[in-house]
Design a protein around this motif. Structure first.
Motif, PDB file in Angstrom:
ATOM      1  N   ASN A 135     -38.246 -84.003 -89.226  1.00 11.39           N
ATOM      2  CA  ASN A 135     -37.947 -83.996 -90.654  1.00 11.39           C
ATOM      3  C   ASN A 135     -38.825 -84.965 -91.434  1.00 11.39           C
ATOM      4  N   SER A 136     -39.204 -86.079 -90.830  1.00  5.89           N
ATOM      5  CA  SER A 136     -40.074 -87.015 -91.548  1.00  5.89           C
ATOM      6  C   SER A 136     -41.408 -86.373 -91.877  1.00  5.89           C
ATOM      7  N   GLN A 137     -41.819 -85.412 -91.049  1.00  5.46           N
ATOM      8  CA  GLN A 137     -43.087 -84.729 -91.291  1.00  5.46           C
ATOM      9  C   GLN A 137     -42.938 -83.540 -92.231  1.00  5.46           C
ATOM     10  N   HIS A 138     -41.910 -82.737 -92.009  1.00  8.03           N
ATOM     11  CA  HIS A 138     -41.815 -81.458 -92.725  1.00  8.03           C
ATOM     12  C   HIS A 138     -40.743 -81.414 -93.813  1.00  8.03           C
ATOM     13  N   ALA A 139     -39.777 -82.320 -93.753  1.00  8.73           N
ATOM     14  CA  ALA A 139     -38.715 -82.367 -94.765  1.00  8.73           C
ATOM     15  C   ALA A 139     -38.365 -83.829 -95.042  1.00  8.73           C
ATOM     16  N   ILE A 144     -35.059 -88.923 -95.312  1.00 10.48           N
ATOM     17  CA  ILE A 144     -34.655 -90.111 -96.073  1.00 10.48           C
ATOM     18  C   ILE A 144     -33.136 -90.188 -96.164  1.00 10.48           C
ATOM     19  N   ALA A 145     -32.506 -89.053 -96.439  1.00  9.81           N
ATOM     20  CA  ALA A 145     -31.040 -89.032 -96.517  1.00  9.81           C
ATOM     21  C   ALA A 145     -30.426 -89.388 -95.164  1.00  9.81           C
ATOM     22  N   MET A 146     -31.018 -88.890 -94.090  1.00 13.06           N
ATOM     23  CA  MET A 146     -30.512 -89.190 -92.755  1.00 13.06           C
ATOM     24  C   MET A 146     -30.633 -90.679 -92.445  1.00 13.06           C
ATOM     25  N   VAL A 147     -31.806 -91.232 -92.703  1.00 11.86           N
ATOM     26  CA  VAL A 147     -32.041 -92.643 -92.396  1.00 11.86           C
ATOM     27  C   VAL A 147     -31.143 -93.536 -93.235  1.00 11.86           C
ATOM     28  N   SER A 148     -30.918 -93.160 -94.486  1.00  8.80           N
ATOM     29  CA  SER A 148     -30.048 -93.960 -95.345  1.00  8.80           C
ATOM     30  C   SER A 148     -28.648 -94.067 -94.758  1.00  8.80           C
ATOM     31  N   VAL A 149     -28.165 -92.982 -94.167  1.00  7.32           N
ATOM     32  CA  VAL A 149     -26.839 -93.005 -93.526  1.00  7.32           C
ATOM     33  C   VAL A 149     -26.881 -93.831 -92.248  1.00  7.32           C
ATOM     34  N   PHE A 150     -27.885 -93.572 -91.407  1.00 10.90           N
ATOM     35  CA  PHE A 150     -27.950 -94.242 -90.103  1.00 10.90           C
ATOM     36  C   PHE A 150     -28.221 -95.740 -90.226  1.00 10.90           C
ATOM     37  N   SER A 151     -28.851 -96.165 -91.320  1.00 12.61           N
ATOM     38  CA  SER A 151     -29.267 -97.565 -91.469  1.00 12.61           C
ATOM     39  C   SER A 151     -28.179 -98.466 -92.022  1.00 12.61           C
ATOM     40  N   LEU A 162     -24.438-108.509-103.655  1.00 17.07           N
ATOM     41  CA  LEU A 162     -25.548-107.964-104.432  1.00 17.07           C
ATOM     42  C   LEU A 162     -25.120-107.591-105.846  1.00 17.07           C
ATOM     43  N   GLY A 163     -23.917-107.947-106.217  1.00 20.08           N
ATOM     44  CA  GLY A 163     -23.456-107.665-107.567  1.00 20.08           C
ATOM     45  C   GLY A 163     -22.572-106.442-107.638  1.00 20.08           C
ATOM     46  N   PRO A 164     -21.699-106.383-108.642  1.00 16.16           N
ATOM     47  CA  PRO A 164     -20.772-105.253-108.792  1.00 16.16           C
ATOM     48  C   PRO A 164     -21.522-103.939-108.979  1.00 16.16           C
ATOM     49  N   GLY A 165     -20.997-102.894-108.378  1.00 14.45           N
ATOM     50  CA  GLY A 165     -21.564-101.563-108.575  1.00 14.45           C
ATOM     51  C   GLY A 165     -22.742-101.220-107.701  1.00 14.45           C
ATOM     52  N   THR A 166     -23.151-102.129-106.831  1.00 17.11           N
ATOM     53  CA  THR A 166     -24.291-101.849-105.964  1.00 17.11           C
ATOM     54  C   THR A 166     -23.949-100.737-104.976  1.00 17.11           C
ATOM     55  N   TRP A 167     -24.836 -99.762-104.861  1.00 15.33           N
ATOM     56  CA  TRP A 167     -24.656 -98.640-103.938  1.00 15.33           C
ATOM     57  C   TRP A 167     -25.783 -98.704-102.923  1.00 15.33           C
ATOM     58  N   LEU A 168     -25.472 -99.121-101.707  1.00 18.36           N
ATOM     59  CA  LEU A 168     -26.496 -99.350-100.702  1.00 18.36           C
ATOM     60  C   LEU A 168     -27.265 -98.084-100.367  1.00 18.36           C
ATOM     61  N   TYR A 169     -26.556 -96.959-100.189  1.00 14.28           N
ATOM     62  CA  TYR A 169     -27.238 -95.719 -99.817  1.00 14.28           C
ATOM     63  C   TYR A 169     -28.215 -95.301-100.910  1.00 14.28           C
ATOM     64  N   GLY A 170     -27.755 -95.349-102.152  1.00 13.64           N
ATOM     65  CA  GLY A 170     -28.605 -94.935-103.267  1.00 13.64           C
ATOM     66  C   GLY A 170     -29.814 -95.834-103.425  1.00 13.64           C
ATOM     67  N   GLY A 171     -29.604 -97.126-103.275  1.00 12.55           N
ATOM     68  CA  GLY A 171     -30.730 -98.057-103.383  1.00 12.55           C
ATOM     69  C   GLY A 171     -31.751 -97.837-102.296  1.00 12.55           C
ATOM     70  N   ALA A 172     -31.288 -97.607-101.071  1.00 13.62           N
ATOM     71  CA  ALA A 172     -32.203 -97.372 -99.955  1.00 13.62           C
ATOM     72  C   ALA A 172     -32.995 -96.083-100.152  1.00 13.62           C
ATOM     73  N   ARG A 173     -32.315 -95.039-100.621  1.00 13.08           N
ATOM     74  CA  ARG A 173     -33.008 -93.765-100.855  1.00 13.08           C
ATOM     75  C   ARG A 173     -34.067 -93.917-101.936  1.00 13.08           C
ATOM     76  N   ALA A 174     -33.726 -94.617-103.007  1.00 16.76           N
ATOM     77  CA  ALA A 174     -34.680 -94.796-104.102  1.00 16.76           C
ATOM     78  C   ALA A 174     -35.911 -95.557-103.626  1.00 16.76           C
ATOM     79  N   LEU A 175     -35.698 -96.600-102.824  1.00 17.86           N
ATOM     80  CA  LEU A 175     -36.827 -97.367-102.304  1.00 17.86           C
ATOM     81  C   LEU A 175     -37.712 -96.499-101.418  1.00 17.86           C
TER      82      LEU A 175
END
Length: 268
Positions: A135-139, A144-151, A162-175
């Motif tokens: 998936n890292s190569q073709h999708a 990214i979604a998989m790694v965000s969950v596994f990480s 990290l402050g109120p409202g921080t969403w770890l999965y969303g931040g990791a995906r965006a990065l």
């Protein structure tokens, strides 16, 4: 701060302080599809407490030019070249995931230049599942979604870390999306995973390390479970292990615990 490393313009975050090669130096190396920003809390602390900080964007990532490393060995040679470019004779090396393998190999290749070695989320070997490689190569967005969950072992960080409202999965995906888009010529995701999966020199490398070693492991790490570090721990000469409440992306899930472990290790 920019340095010319191996003929390429290379970005290093200095924690908000001017670089001074006369101070003791810490080099921070990120993992696959990350950049210097994963170290923001830790680098700013050390930069304001008497240390020189170089948190690098690896070649071909984000603000750094050059060819992205195809292997852990290439990345290790880059780290040694970075010390040369910064005119730093000796430094502490801190690496996460692929970055942990990188600084391990660098410390094995140039043991006289490394004062301390901190390995966050290491594994020997660091095998990547066929599904993630594919998936890292073709999708890549699916990967990214998989790694965000596994990480991550939690949806949001503990209160106030990290402050109120921080969403770890969303931040990791965006990065990861931002880093992937930073180099349209090379698939940084697939290249990085192949480098991790192909590296088999970890046990030999740890035997060549001459400085104190810190193993910093995430209790809930599904990408590199704590037991995956055992081959390295068993072959380290002077090692300490700290386990934090968090997953693979421990710098965001357990930022204070990671900082305090590094602080105590580097004071020793």
């Amino acid at each position: 701060m920019y340095l010319d490393v191996q003929g390429a313009r290379t970005f290093c975050y200095t924690g908000g302080k001017p670089f001074d090669a006369a101070k003791p130096t810490i080099v921070f190396v990120h993992g696959v599809l990350n950049d210097h920003s994963v170290w923001i809390l830790q680098t700013r602390y050390f930069a304001h407490h008497g240390w020189n900080v170089l948190a690098v964007d690896l070649p071909g990532h984000c603000k750094s030019g050059g060819e992205p490393p195809k292997s852990v060995e290439e990345a290790a040679d880059f780290v040694i070249a970075l010390l040369d470019a910064a005119k730093v004779e000796k430094a502490a090396l801190v690496g996460h995931s692929f970055g942990a393998l990188t600084v391990l190999e660098a410390a094995a290749r140039a043991p006289q230049r490394v004062t301390h070695l901190a390995l966050l989320g290491p594994a020997a070997p660091m095998k990547v599942s066929p599904a993630l490689l594919e998936n890292s190569q073709h999708a890549p967005l699916k990967a990214i979604a998989m790694v965000s969950v596994f990480s991550h072992s939690m949806l949001a960080p503990p209160p106030s870390s990290l402050g109120p409202g921080t969403w770890l999965y969303g931040g990791a995906r965006a990065l990861m999306k931002r880093v992937l888009a930073s180099n349209p010529r090379i698939n940084l995701f697939h290249r990085g995973f192949v480098a991790c999966d192909s590296y088999g020199g970890g046990e030999a490398a740890i035997g060549k390390v001459r400085c104190p070693v810190l193993f910093l492991l995430g209790k809930g790490d599904a990408m590199a479970p704590p037991k995956a570090a055992l081959p390295l721990q068993q072959n380290a000469r002077d090692a300490k292990t700290v386990v934090v409440e968090g997953g693979h992306q421990m710098m965001s899930e357990a930022p204070d615990a990671v900082l305090f472990a590094l602080r105590d290790f580097l004071k020793a």
